[in-house]
Design a protein around this motif. Structure first.
Motif, PDB file in Angstrom:
ATOM      1  N   LEU A 152       0.840  -1.370   0.061  1.00 42.30           N
ATOM      2  CA  LEU A 152      -0.077  -0.163   0.022  1.00 42.30           C
ATOM      3  C   LEU A 152       0.806   1.116  -0.141  1.00 42.30           C
ATOM      4  O   LEU A 152       1.950   1.007   0.349  1.00 42.30           O
ATOM      5  N   SER A 153       0.162   2.054  -0.554  1.00 46.80           N
ATOM      6  CA  SER A 153       0.579   3.342  -0.466  1.00 46.80           C
ATOM      7  C   SER A 153       0.892   3.735   0.768  1.00 46.80           C
ATOM      8  O   SER A 153      -0.263   3.732   2.309  1.00 46.80           O
ATOM      9  N   ALA A 154       1.131   5.583   1.130  1.00 45.92           N
ATOM     10  CA  ALA A 154       0.843   6.290   2.544  1.00 45.92           C
ATOM     11  C   ALA A 154      -0.262   6.376   2.585  1.00 45.92           C
ATOM     12  O   ALA A 154      -0.539   5.936   3.744  1.00 45.92           O
ATOM     13  N   SER A 155      -1.240   6.942   1.832  1.00 49.76           N
ATOM     14  CA  SER A 155      -2.186   7.122   2.062  1.00 49.76           C
ATOM     15  C   SER A 155      -3.518   5.881   2.133  1.00 49.76           C
ATOM     16  O   SER A 155      -4.214   5.943   2.181  1.00 49.76           O
ATOM     17  N   GLY A 156      -2.836   4.857   1.904  1.00 50.43           N
ATOM     18  CA  GLY A 156      -3.574   3.253   1.775  1.00 50.43           C
ATOM     19  C   GLY A 156      -4.351   2.376   0.367  1.00 50.43           C
ATOM     20  O   GLY A 156      -4.755   1.766   0.671  1.00 50.43           O
ATOM     21  N   GLY A 181      -8.392   2.099  -2.968  1.00 55.39           N
ATOM     22  CA  GLY A 181      -7.488   2.103  -1.583  1.00 55.39           C
ATOM     23  C   GLY A 181      -8.722   1.392  -0.855  1.00 55.39           C
ATOM     24  O   GLY A 181      -9.565   0.291  -0.973  1.00 55.39           O
ATOM     25  N   LEU A 182      -7.728   0.545  -0.065  1.00 52.85           N
ATOM     26  CA  LEU A 182      -8.115  -0.488   0.399  1.00 52.85           C
ATOM     27  C   LEU A 182      -9.208  -0.413   1.769  1.00 52.85           C
ATOM     28  O   LEU A 182      -8.960   0.004   2.526  1.00 52.85           O
ATOM     29  N   HIS A 183      -9.849  -0.704   1.599  1.00 54.48           N
ATOM     30  CA  HIS A 183     -11.069  -1.117   3.312  1.00 54.48           C
ATOM     31  C   HIS A 183     -10.685  -2.600   3.745  1.00 54.48           C
ATOM     32  O   HIS A 183     -11.141  -3.662   2.803  1.00 54.48           O
ATOM     33  N   ALA A 196      -5.032   1.876  11.760  1.00 54.68           N
ATOM     34  CA  ALA A 196      -3.896   0.549  12.639  1.00 54.68           C
ATOM     35  C   ALA A 196      -2.854   1.169  11.060  1.00 54.68           C
ATOM     36  O   ALA A 196      -1.405   1.655  11.195  1.00 54.68           O
ATOM     37  N   LEU A 197      -3.617   2.000   9.764  1.00 48.65           N
ATOM     38  CA  LEU A 197      -2.228   2.524   8.422  1.00 48.65           C
ATOM     39  C   LEU A 197      -1.451   3.421   9.517  1.00 48.65           C
ATOM     40  O   LEU A 197       0.122   3.618   8.757  1.00 48.65           O
TER      41      LEU A 197
END
Length: 329
Positions: A152-156, A181-183, A196-197
């Protein structure tokens, strides 16, 4: 007041001019006040951005332009990517007069070519660094090659997945993609996931998460950890900053006591007992080996079943084996 640049020292320009400007004088630049005119690909003159009649009375002119015998500017934003931008400008003294419409037209024709050059340079550099980034992520995960690995990138945003990770996402388990984005599928768990991210990015320490039930596959347990850092970082949305490790199927290695405590709220004693079960040890044998009363071990089992939400010893064993076995550094 900035010092004059030594004529025989071209490399000194960045030290004597660029750095002082970026660190201090850019904050007083009256030419950047009309942001609506500073659009990507649009050439502008300083006279269009700020009235020349009032420039002499500004701090920017007195402290920065006048010591270098500068007054007029011609330039524009060549390319922009989020908060990052490439700007090119030419400056000259007052006695040479303002830039003309012919100068502006010439610069307008030049800007698209400069933008393409920037895009080509960024793409080539990005491909090289992205390869190094992904190779570093794979290298860090060699000890856990049987796991689903997501980057993942820093923004998810999801920007990397190994073959197991791609298959796991297609199965529609506890994580899903929304707008890149991952959710978490569960809204309540998604808040935990997003927190947590940010926490792992800030602390640079891994976290073990239990995001609830997957798609008919029991609990969804995963490890979130920072990715290896690059010496030359990519842009924010191109670099793998976080790695997600998920067990796609039961593995030989068993999760650590710390993982089980963090995921399910077990005590250290309960976690050690759960690990022993996953490693094939019987309840009575474990009690004898640890010098514990059978009633104490049965209490550990009961508490572990309640805290993990499973209904039997067999289900507990299966759950523990489904946790990605990652050793904490």
């Amino acid at each position: 007041m900035p010092k004059a640049v030594p004529k025989a020292c071209a490399p000194c320009v960045s030290t004597w001019i660029i750095l002082p400007y970026a660190e201090h004088y850019a904050l007083t630049n009256v030419w950047i006040q009309n942001e609506e005119l500073l659009q990507e690909g649009a050439a502008v003159t300083s006279s269009m951005l700020f009235d020349d009649r009032y420039l002499l009375g500004t701090k920017f002119f007195g402290d920065w332009l006048r010591p270098q015998d500068l007054f007029y500017s011609l330039g524009g934003i060549v390319a922009k990517n989020g908060k990052l931008g490439v700007k090119m400008a030419a400056l000259r003294s007052k006695h040479k007069g303002p830039y003309t419409h012919e100068d502006l037209a010439w610069y307008s024709r030049l800007l698209p070519h400069l933008k393409r050059a920037c895009e080509m340079n960024q793409r080539l550099a990005g491909e090289r660094l992205a390869f190094e980034n992904h190779r570093a992520v794979n290298g860090a995960a060699q000890a856990t090659s049987g796991l689903c690995i997501l980057g993942l990138s820093a923004s998810g945003r999801l920007i990397y997945a190994n073959s197991r990770g791609e298959s796991w996402l297609r199965e529609g388990n506890c994580l899903t993609l929304r707008h890149g984005g991952l959710h978490a599928l569960d809204a309540g768990k998604d808040a935990l996931w997003q927190t947590a991210l940010k926490s792992v990015l800030a602390s640079r320490k891994p976290q073990h998460l239990n995001l609830g039930a997957g798609n008919g596959a029991g609990h969804c347990c995963l490890t979130l950890m920072p990715a290896p850092a690059l010496e030359q970082p990519l842009l924010h949305e191109q670099q793998v900053a976080l790695v997600v490790l998920i067990a796609a199927s039961p593995q030989r290695r068993v999760a650590t006591v710390r993982q089980l405590m963090e995921l399910f709220g077990l005590t250290a004693a309960e976690a050690r007992f759960a690990r022993a079960l996953a490693q094939g040890e019987a309840v009575d044998a474990y009690a004898n080996a640890e010098g514990l009363k059978p009633s104490t071990v049965r209490s550990h089992l009961k508490a572990a079943l309640e805290k993990t939400g499973v209904g039997s010893q067999k289900d507990l064993l299966r759950l523990v084996l489904s946790v990605p076995a990652v050793r904490d550094k």
